[in-house]
Design an enzyme around this catalytic site. Structure first.
Site, short mmCIF file in Angstrom:
data_model
loop_
_atom_site.label_atom_id
_atom_site.label_comp_id
_atom_site.label_asym_id
_atom_site.label_seq_id
_atom_site.Cartn_x
_atom_site.Cartn_y
_atom_site.Cartn_z
N TYR A 449 0.85 -1.21 0.00
CA TYR A 449 0.00 0.00 0.00
C TYR A 449 0.88 1.25 0.00
O TYR A 449 1.00 1.93 -0.99
CB TYR A 449 -0.95 -0.02 1.20
CG TYR A 449 -1.99 1.08 1.11
CD1 TYR A 449 -3.07 0.96 0.25
CD2 TYR A 449 -1.87 2.24 1.86
CE1 TYR A 449 -4.01 1.98 0.14
CE2 TYR A 449 -2.81 3.26 1.77
CZ TYR A 449 -3.87 3.13 0.90
OH TYR A 449 -4.79 4.15 0.79
N SER A 529 -6.29 0.82 -4.64
CA SER A 529 -6.43 2.25 -4.39
C SER A 529 -5.05 2.92 -4.49
O SER A 529 -4.44 2.90 -5.56
CB SER A 529 -7.08 2.48 -3.02
OG SER A 529 -7.55 3.79 -2.90
#
Length: 678
Positions: A449, A529
């Site tokens: 991430y 994302s």
């Protein structure tokens, strides 16, 4: 592979002294019939290709079987009832149950009845202070826009028309009179992609129409803030208001409730810290803050004298704080693993809590009078186990063991440390079957991430467990941009230090190869994302290093991300192309959409997104796959899988989640030329 035709137009943008072509701008129009047809054509090609993978259905069956067990949340008490969420196995949405004392459990809210396909999910659930009323929000098709319903908790009857068009909101009651919630004015154009930049805090009084809801903070006369929230203290003495222009840092205001003409007190007039109120004792507010304390500390703020006092000083590890049973629980991350200490409200250490093992714990929260609290322990190979904790005595006992069929005795997780490009030491946890042979041929997923102060702490996932059962390795590095080592670790991966994040991830891949876990022909990278940006940047910078790339709902057009929905609020992490020419050049240098080159063989790529994603709009993924399909050299397929009636991921029905991950794993193993069932 023959891809659908994607037209190119002559759209260009001018940035400072640069002219940048944007030939797929038309795909930003998520309402057009042309975009809808393009989505259908892309899905047709993708699902046709996936259908030819012999073991795809076997993988789906394995994932479904691994998920088919009763999953129960920590209980919480409101009024005379104990509530908990439970999923019987493969229900699309978890059900909220309740019981009174030792009575029978009954269904309180069942979101599986909200829509036929299970695509409407339950969001926030908030009870009035006397527990006579409950307000809950729902999301339809995964959208961030919410509706809020109010029920009588005894009869479960809806008592008034729902609040509509709420967004990025909590629900906080003032007694049983009404509640605070947040939203934006509905934008002109597409509600899924049009910019929203002035968040407002409202108070809804029960029995009055939404049109009469009072704006508490964020009126047009006030400064714009993209994220505003309001919540009351447990004793209803204060309203706490936070206001932010980005996802990091907030202003803080308080108002004394229950008095005529309350005065708004400015606690913090700047956004140089993340600060919020945990608890209060009359006018003494206990707050978490990382102001001048990058790892966080607890302070006491006097609402009358405005004095500050340290209660739990900053430590060498990052801090998260909760309150329950009239005490504070300080949870520290020690090399990503949880350590929990209990303090009284004066900052005196009561005890260090002995945990069941090395992993992550969540919980330790409840009302002040509630002494029986709960926490959940988990790690990558240990399904969530719930424990009961006595806040007075410190005694811990098992409350509910997981019913997962996963046999964790056959698997292991090991934490290693490796060195990134600039010499920074990075932790990584690698999970796999015990006794695995380090022959450099193991199918491996490297997941990351690296942004927004988000920490990837060890937690069990049934879907990840299925990958381990298939013989795969799952590796998760704690790269910069996250919060694993406090605010400084986050800042080291923001704006013109963002390349650190990609370097850390690439170094993790190189470590796995050099250590014999896998090789470039058996290595996949995945992230969602901001993690989708991570995958897009790394696969365009080092395409030869990976066999498979799996960017999910990614931020991929770094020159225009800030023009959609509330995207400009991400500027703390990314900067924007309008900020300065220097920032524009930095973004252009790694923006995945703008760095797909002709004549390069990129990894086999399965981009995943959803047509109702109004957090990271699907145009990012549409443009990226269009560039890849137009320029890819060689035989590695580059495909996009677009979920219909789904959003950014939260609330996705289990059936859709299983289908998605079965396709991801099947695509990955097929391109690695590995049949896990042989």
């Amino acid at each position: 592979m023959i891809y659908p035709f994607t037209k190119q137009d002559s759209t260009v943008d001018h940035y400072f002294s640069h002219t940048i072509a944007d030939p797929y701008r038309w795909l930003e129009d998520d309402r057009s019939t042309e975009t809808e047809a393009w989505v259908a054509n892309q899905n047709k090609v993708t699902f046709d290709a996936l259908s030819h993978i012999d073991f795809r259905d076997d993988i789906r069956d394995l994932i479904a079987t691994g998920q088919d067990y009763k999953k129960t949340s920590q209980p919480f008490k409101r009024g005379d009832y104990t509530y908990f969420y439970q999923n019987d196995g493969l229900q699309n949405q978890s059900v909220l149950y309740r019981s009174k004392e030792e009575g029978e459990f009954e269904v309180f809210l069942n979101p599986n009845t909200f829509s036929e396909e299970g695509t409407t999910s339950l969001g926030s659930v908030s009870f009035s202070k006397d527990a006579s009323l409950v307000a809950y929000s729902i999301s339809e098709a995964g959208s961030d826009w919410r509706k809020i319903f109010v029920l009588n908790t005894e009869t479960k009857e809806q008592i008034e028309s729902p609040i509509v068009d709420a967004k990025f909101t909590d629900i906080s009651w003032l007694g049983s009179k009404g509640f605070y919630y947040s939203s934006y004015d509905k934008p002109t154009g597409s509600e899924l992609s049009a910019r929203t930049d002035q968040h407002k805090l409202y108070f809804h009084e029960i029995g009055k129409p939404q049109s009469q809801d009072e704006i508490i903070f964020g009126s047009k006369e006030e400064e714009k803030h993209r994220y505003v929230s309001g919540y009351t203290t447990e004793d209803d003495a204060y309203l706490i208001i936070t206001a932010a222009t980005s996802t990091s840092g907030n202003k803080l205001f308080i108002e004394r409730l229950g008095v005529n003409n309350p005065t708004r007190i400015t606690v913090l007039a700047h956004t140089n810290s993340d600060t919020y109120v945990i608890e209060n004792e009359d006018s003494q507010l206990l707050m978490f803050t990382n102001l001048d304390a990058p790892n966080g500390k607890v302070v006491s703020y006097n609402a009358i004298t405005c004095d500050w006092k340290d209660i739990i000083p900053e430590q060498s590890q990052p801090l998260e704080v909760s309150a329950g049973g009239g005490t504070l629980f300080a949870s520290y991350m020690v090399d990503v693993l949880s350590q929990v200490k209990q303090y009284d409200f004066s900052g005196n250490l009561l005890r260090e809590i002995e945990l069941p093992g090395k992993g992550q714990v969540t919980g330790f929260s409840g009302r002040r009078e509630q002494t029986d609290l709960f926490f959940t322990f988990t790690n990558y190979v240990t399904p969530p186990t719930i424990y009961q904790f006595d806040a007075k005595t410190g005694c811990t006992e098992l409350y509910l063991a997981s019913a997962s069929p996963f046999d964790n005795e056959k698997f292991e997780s090991t934490q290693v440390f490796y060195t990134s490009k600039d010499g920074t030491r990075i932790p990584m946890i690698i999970s796999h079957k015990k006794g695995i042979v380090l022959n450099g041929k193991n199918p491996t997923i490297l997941y990351g991430y690296g942004g927004f102060n988000v920490s990837l702490t060890p937690s069990f996932s049934g879907v990840m467990a299925s990958w381990l059962e298939l013989g795969g390795i799952y590796a998760i590095p704690n790269i910069r941009g996250g919060g694993e080592y406090g605010k400084e670790w986050h800042n080291a991966g923001t704006q013109q230090k963002k390349q650190n994040v990609f370097d850390d991830f690439i170094a993790a891949a190189e470590y796995l190869i050099e250590s014999g876990y896998t090789d470039s022909e058996h290595l996949a990278i995945r992230g969602g994302s901001n993690g989708g940006l991570l995958v897009g940047a790394c696969m365009t910078q080092r395409p030869e290093l990976f066999k498979v790339a799996l960017p999910a709902v990614g931020v991929l057009d770094m020159l225009r991300y800030h023009t959609f929905t509330s995207g400009e609020g991400w500027a703390y992490d990314f900067g924007t192309s309008a900020q300065s020419e220097e920032m524009f050049n930095y973004l252009l240098d790694y923006s995945p959409v703008h760095n797909v080159k002709e004549g390069v063989e990129y990894p086999a790529t399965l981009v995943t997104t959803a047509d109702h994603d109004d957090r990271v709009v699907p145009a990012h993924s549409y443009k990226f796959i269009s560039e890849l399909q137009a320029k890819q050299l060689g035989e590695n397929p580059v495909l996009i899988r677009i979920d219909v009636n789904a959003g950014h991921g939260a609330g996705m029905p289990i059936s859709k989640s299983i289908d998605l991950m079965a396709d991801v794993y099947a695509f990955t193993l097929s391109n690695m030329k590995v049949n896990p069932f042989e």
